[in-house]
Motif scaffolding. Structure first.
Motif, PDB file in Angstrom:
ATOM      1  N   ILE A   1      96.272   0.875 124.711  1.00 30.17           N
ATOM      2  CA  ILE A   1      97.622   0.311 124.722  1.00 30.17           C
ATOM      3  C   ILE A   1      97.545  -1.190 124.969  1.00 30.17           C
ATOM      4  CG2 ILE A   1      98.619   2.462 125.564  1.00 30.17           C
ATOM      5  CD1 ILE A   1      98.866   1.099 128.341  1.00 30.17           C
ATOM      6  N   ALA A   2      98.631  -1.886 124.640  1.00 30.06           N
ATOM      7  CA  ALA A   2      98.699  -3.331 124.864  1.00 30.06           C
ATOM      8  C   ALA A   2     100.156  -3.736 125.003  1.00 30.06           C
ATOM      9  CB  ALA A   2      98.038  -4.082 123.716  1.00 30.06           C
ATOM     10  N   ASP A   3     100.352  -4.963 125.485  1.00 32.96           N
ATOM     11  CA  ASP A   3     101.696  -5.531 125.526  1.00 32.96           C
ATOM     12  C   ASP A   3     102.210  -5.662 124.098  1.00 32.96           C
ATOM     13  OD1 ASP A   3     103.576  -7.279 127.535  1.00 32.96           O
ATOM     14  OD2 ASP A   3     103.572  -8.111 125.504  1.00 32.96           O
TER      15      ASP A   3
ATOM     16  N   SER B   1      99.227   3.211 136.565  1.00 28.63           N
ATOM     17  CA  SER B   1      99.525   1.801 136.828  1.00 28.63           C
ATOM     18  C   SER B   1      99.020   0.883 135.715  1.00 28.63           C
ATOM     19  CB  SER B   1      98.905   1.371 138.161  1.00 28.63           C
ATOM     20  OG  SER B   1      97.484   1.387 138.079  1.00 28.63           O
ATOM     21  N   ILE B   2      98.178   1.405 134.827  1.00 26.32           N
ATOM     22  CA  ILE B   2      97.580   0.553 133.789  1.00 26.32           C
ATOM     23  C   ILE B   2      98.629  -0.067 132.871  1.00 26.32           C
ATOM     24  CG2 ILE B   2      96.031   0.551 131.783  1.00 26.32           C
ATOM     25  CD1 ILE B   2      94.226   2.496 133.268  1.00 26.32           C
ATOM     26  N   PRO B   3      99.654   0.671 132.391  1.00 27.52           N
ATOM     27  CA  PRO B   3     100.670   0.011 131.559  1.00 27.52           C
ATOM     28  C   PRO B   3     101.327  -1.185 132.242  1.00 27.52           C
ATOM     29  CG  PRO B   3     100.878   2.388 131.381  1.00 27.52           C
ATOM     30  CD  PRO B   3      99.889   2.133 132.467  1.00 27.52           C
TER      31      PRO B   3
ATOM     32  N   ILE C   1     105.546   1.990 129.589  1.00 25.07           N
ATOM     33  CA  ILE C   1     106.774   1.259 129.867  1.00 25.07           C
ATOM     34  C   ILE C   1     107.231   0.582 128.586  1.00 25.07           C
ATOM     35  CG2 ILE C   1     106.279   0.962 132.310  1.00 25.07           C
ATOM     36  CD1 ILE C   1     105.225  -1.815 131.714  1.00 25.07           C
ATOM     37  N   ALA C   2     108.483   0.109 128.570  1.00 18.71           N
ATOM     38  CA  ALA C   2     109.083  -0.424 127.341  1.00 18.71           C
ATOM     39  C   ALA C   2     108.312  -1.609 126.774  1.00 18.71           C
ATOM     40  CB  ALA C   2     110.529  -0.831 127.611  1.00 18.71           C
ATOM     41  N   GLU C   3     107.645  -2.374 127.636  1.00 18.35           N
ATOM     42  CA  GLU C   3     106.950  -3.585 127.177  1.00 18.35           C
ATOM     43  C   GLU C   3     105.589  -3.295 126.564  1.00 18.35           C
ATOM     44  OE1 GLU C   3     109.723  -4.615 130.536  1.00 18.35           O
ATOM     45  OE2 GLU C   3     108.236  -3.078 130.114  1.00 18.35           O
ATOM     46  N   THR C   4     105.131  -2.061 126.603  1.00 18.19           N
ATOM     47  CA  THR C   4     103.807  -1.730 126.070  1.00 18.19           C
ATOM     48  C   THR C   4     103.906  -0.728 124.933  1.00 18.19           C
ATOM     49  OG1 THR C   4     103.486   0.062 127.671  1.00 18.19           O
ATOM     50  CG2 THR C   4     102.720  -2.144 128.310  1.00 18.19           C
TER      51      THR C   4
END
Length: 298
Positions: free
Chosen positions: A167-169, A225-227, A246-249
């Motif tokens: 995953i990423a931003d 917690s990684i996201p 989360i929404a940003e990732t």
């Protein structure tokens, strides 16, 4: 009929007379006589021909052949009931990986508490390696986790599969692509689970196939917690497919030939026989909740 009447009949047969049976049981002989009369009335047959010696009738001999088995069964049933009553008060110890803490266990434990309101539960969260060790040290009754590398001491029942996801931003340079080559992630820092996490071990093994490696790899034991740590950075997170984002990732479309990781019920082999009713109930509820989650994801 009750157990006292059966025991009295058995003792008379063994002792040979009503008087000796009364002496052995510390009863008055009239009590012995009354118990046998009640038993005969309930059965609708005469067990003894009346006289000094306890002479069995033909029906009495047939009943005598079965009375030992009846008394043994009575004790077994009474013992089972007592053990179930005792089990209503106690503590069941469960270990679980993060992946099942948010979705599976809360619902399973809520239903368990309704069925066993006087039973307490203790939850230990950890990765599969630490939970396996806790089982070996008899700190847990069972765990919901991945399969240990050395399963000789354990019984593992697989229930579902997890896959490793990157995953990423959403503002990350790789996030807008339709496909990402695995080697492209080496230009960015990685954030992954601890060195004892099964999926992290599997991912590191996959990395060993490449001459280059990521610029830096950070580790954190709490996968959920990684996201949050990836958010707003150029780092790439290594998580499981069930990890809540989360929404940003967002997940990266990276092809990785990694086998799925089996997750299921784990217990030591010494405890893998017929489980207690509370343990059996909770395990059934965990299975049902996992099936419900799988159905929602399909």
């Amino acid at each position: 009929m009750d157990l006292k009447e059966l025991t009295t009949f058995q003792t008379i047969v063994q002792e040979g007379t009503f008087s000796r049976a009364a002496e052995k049981l510390n009863y008055a002989q009239s009590t012995i006589t009354n118990q046998i009369q009640r038993l005969e009335k309930e059965l609708g047959i005469q067990l003894f021909t009346r006289g000094w010696d306890a002479q069995l009738t033909a029906a009495g001999r047939l009943f005598a052949d079965e009375v030992d088995r009846l008394i043994q069964h009575w004790h077994e049933v009474a013992g089972l009931v007592r053990s179930l009553e005792q089990e209503e008060i106690g503590t069941i110890r469960i270990g679980a990986i993060e992946a099942v803490m948010e979705t599976v266990l809360p619902n399973a434990l809520r239903r368990f508490q309704q069925a066993k309101p006087r039973m307490a539960w203790q939850i230990i969260t950890g990765n599969s390696d630490t939970l396996t060790e806790s089982l070996r040290e008899d700190k847990l009754d069972f765990a919901v986790c991945g399969e240990p590398g050395d399963s000789s001491q354990y019984y593992f029942e697989p229930l579902y599969e997890e896959r490793t996801v990157l995953i990423a931003d959403r503002a990350h340079p790789l996030c807008g692509r339709s496909e990402v080559v695995f080697e492209d992630i080496f230009d960015y820092p990685l954030i992954a689970g601890g060195s004892t996490c099964l999926y992290a071990l599997q991912f590191n093994k996959h990395l060993a196939r490449y001459k280059e490696t990521p610029t830096v790899t950070h580790t954190v034991s709490q996968i959920s917690s990684i996201p949050h740590m990836v958010k707003g950075t150029s780092a790439i997170g290594v998580v499981l497919s069930s990890t809540s984002l989360i929404a940003e990732t967002a997940p990266l479309p990276v092809r990785m030939e990694l086998p799925p990781i089996a997750v299921g019920l784990l217990q030591t082999r010494k405890h893998s026989g017929p489980p207690s009713s509370s343990k059996q109930l909770l395990q059934r509820l965990v299975r049902e909740e996992i099936e419900a989650v799988k159905a929602l994801r399909q």
